[in-house]
Scaffold this active site. Structure first.
Site, short mmCIF file in Angstrom:
data_model
loop_
_atom_site.label_atom_id
_atom_site.label_comp_id
_atom_site.label_asym_id
_atom_site.label_seq_id
_atom_site.Cartn_x
_atom_site.Cartn_y
_atom_site.Cartn_z
N LYS A 28 79.02 -75.05 -90.60
CA LYS A 28 78.30 -73.78 -90.37
C LYS A 28 79.27 -72.64 -90.06
O LYS A 28 79.16 -71.56 -90.63
CB LYS A 28 77.30 -73.91 -89.21
CG LYS A 28 76.18 -74.90 -89.45
CD LYS A 28 75.13 -74.84 -88.34
CE LYS A 28 75.66 -75.19 -86.96
NZ LYS A 28 76.09 -76.59 -86.80
N ARG B 231 68.07 -73.68 -81.92
CA ARG B 231 68.37 -75.12 -81.95
C ARG B 231 67.19 -75.94 -81.47
O ARG B 231 67.26 -77.17 -81.49
CB ARG B 231 69.54 -75.38 -81.02
CG ARG B 231 70.79 -75.94 -81.66
CD ARG B 231 71.81 -76.14 -80.55
NE ARG B 231 72.98 -76.84 -80.97
CZ ARG B 231 74.08 -76.26 -81.45
NH1 ARG B 231 74.12 -74.95 -81.60
NH2 ARG B 231 75.11 -76.99 -81.77
N ARG C 204 88.86 -82.54 -86.41
CA ARG C 204 88.92 -81.24 -85.72
C ARG C 204 89.39 -81.45 -84.27
O ARG C 204 90.12 -80.63 -83.72
CB ARG C 204 87.55 -80.57 -85.74
CG ARG C 204 87.56 -79.18 -85.10
CD ARG C 204 86.26 -78.43 -85.34
NE ARG C 204 85.21 -78.88 -84.46
CZ ARG C 204 83.95 -78.45 -84.51
NH1 ARG C 204 83.59 -77.58 -85.42
NH2 ARG C 204 83.04 -78.90 -83.68
N ARG D 244 88.84 -79.39 -79.04
CA ARG D 244 87.61 -78.94 -78.38
C ARG D 244 87.08 -80.05 -77.48
O ARG D 244 87.05 -81.21 -77.87
CB ARG D 244 86.57 -78.60 -79.45
CG ARG D 244 86.04 -77.19 -79.32
CD ARG D 244 85.11 -76.86 -80.45
NE ARG D 244 83.79 -77.44 -80.27
CZ ARG D 244 82.74 -77.14 -81.03
NH1 ARG D 244 82.88 -76.27 -82.00
NH2 ARG D 244 81.57 -77.70 -80.81
N ARG E 21 75.74 -85.40 -79.82
CA ARG E 21 75.36 -84.14 -80.47
C ARG E 21 74.54 -84.40 -81.73
O ARG E 21 73.60 -83.67 -82.04
CB ARG E 21 76.60 -83.30 -80.79
CG ARG E 21 77.11 -82.56 -79.54
CD ARG E 21 78.60 -82.27 -79.58
NE ARG E 21 79.02 -81.46 -80.69
CZ ARG E 21 80.26 -81.48 -81.20
NH1 ARG E 21 81.18 -82.30 -80.69
NH2 ARG E 21 80.59 -80.72 -82.19
P1 ADP Z 1 78.36 -77.67 -83.22
O1 ADP Z 1 79.31 -77.27 -84.29
O2 ADP Z 1 78.68 -78.97 -82.60
O3 ADP Z 1 76.94 -77.56 -83.63
P2 ADP Z 1 78.32 -75.25 -81.53
O4 ADP Z 1 79.61 -74.55 -81.43
O5 ADP Z 1 77.23 -74.60 -82.32
O6 ADP Z 1 78.64 -76.71 -82.01
O7 ADP Z 1 77.75 -75.53 -80.05
C1 ADP Z 1 78.49 -76.27 -79.10
C2 ADP Z 1 77.61 -76.59 -77.89
O8 ADP Z 1 77.12 -75.35 -77.30
C3 ADP Z 1 76.34 -77.39 -78.18
O9 ADP Z 1 76.58 -78.77 -78.23
C4 ADP Z 1 75.46 -76.98 -77.00
O10 ADP Z 1 75.83 -77.65 -75.80
C5 ADP Z 1 75.80 -75.52 -76.81
N1 ADP Z 1 74.89 -74.63 -77.58
C6 ADP Z 1 75.24 -73.80 -78.60
N2 ADP Z 1 74.16 -73.16 -79.08
C7 ADP Z 1 73.10 -73.62 -78.37
C8 ADP Z 1 71.70 -73.37 -78.41
N3 ADP Z 1 71.16 -72.52 -79.29
N4 ADP Z 1 70.90 -74.02 -77.53
C9 ADP Z 1 71.42 -74.86 -76.62
N5 ADP Z 1 72.72 -75.17 -76.55
C10 ADP Z 1 73.56 -74.55 -77.41
#
Ligand code: ADP
Length: 191
Positions: free
Chosen positions: A16, A91, A130, A136, A147
């Site tokens: 994404k 989400r 990654r 990270r 996740r």
């Molecule tokens: P990924 O690439 O794993 O989807 P993100 O960078 O989008 O990771 O998000 C990392 C973390 O940030 C998520 O696992 C969650 O804990 C938190 N997070 C991000 N966006 C949201 C959201 N819209 N609602 C709840 N938690 C979120």
């Protein structure tokens, strides 16, 4: 003309962030990533960052209240009036309903939900790689699997939510970065 108010959906590791960067460059609209904003809050040690850190490190979702607040604030900034790529938000179904409410106030609803689909084992491998490169905190195997579980349980139902509105464009995220972005751009043009 093509869509400019875009929700990008996909499992962790689907690409994404990488693809959002391509789309915003092509369309000159802002990239709004709640994950990036939360990581910035953690790094800055803000109150939100302090609340979010442990939850993020465990691979679970930060509360709807917090992320909806962050998204609302960001979407009200002037540059979002020309469109946006939302990455990592919504989400949950409650977040999607809140987003509809926020955008209704501005009179600019979501136009397209771009869904990047990938195979689970492929994305686990990508995220482990990654982890080596970026370090990270949430890129270790146990947290990655959590996740994925959270994605299937809480986020995948959004495909149906946007599907019922006729907004979903699915794109296979398995090829090269370039070939995936070509598919995404043509899906957007057709949206
Ligand atoms: P990924 O690439 O794993 O989807 P993100 O960078 O989008 O990771 O998000 C990392 C973390 O940030 C998520 O696992 C969650 O804990 C938190 N997070 C991000 N966006 C949201 C959201 N819209 N609602 C709840 N938690 C979120």
């Amino acid at each position: 003309m093509g869509a400019t108010r875009i929700v990008l959906l996909g499992a962790p590791g689907a690409g994404k962030g990488t693809q959002a960067a391509r789309i915003i460059e092509a369309l000159d609209i802002p990239h709004i990533s709640t994950g990036d904003m939360l990581r910035a809050a953690v790094a800055a040690g803000t109150e939100i960052g302090l609340k979010a850190k442990a939850v993020m490190d465990a691979g679970q979702l930060v509360s709807d209240e917090i992320v909806i607040g962050i998204a609302r604030e960001r979407l009200s900034e002037p540059d979002a009036s020309k469109g946006f790529v939302l990455d990592g938000f919504p989400r949950t179904l409650d977040q999607a309903a809140a987003l509809d409410g926020i955008l209704e106030e501005i009179g600019s609803p979501v136009e397209c939900c771009l869904a990047i689909t990938v195979e689970t084992e492929e994305v686990v491998q990508r995220l482990l790689k990654r982890a080596e490169l970026e370090g990270r905190a949430d890129d270790n195997e146990e947290t990655i699997r959590e996740r994925m579980r959270v994605y299937d349980a809480q986020t995948a139902p959004l495909l149906e939510y946007y599907g019922e509105k006729g907004m979903v464009k699915e794109v296979l995220g398995m090829g090269s970065i370039d070939s995936v972005s070509v598919s995404l751009m043509s899906a957007l043009e057709a949206a």
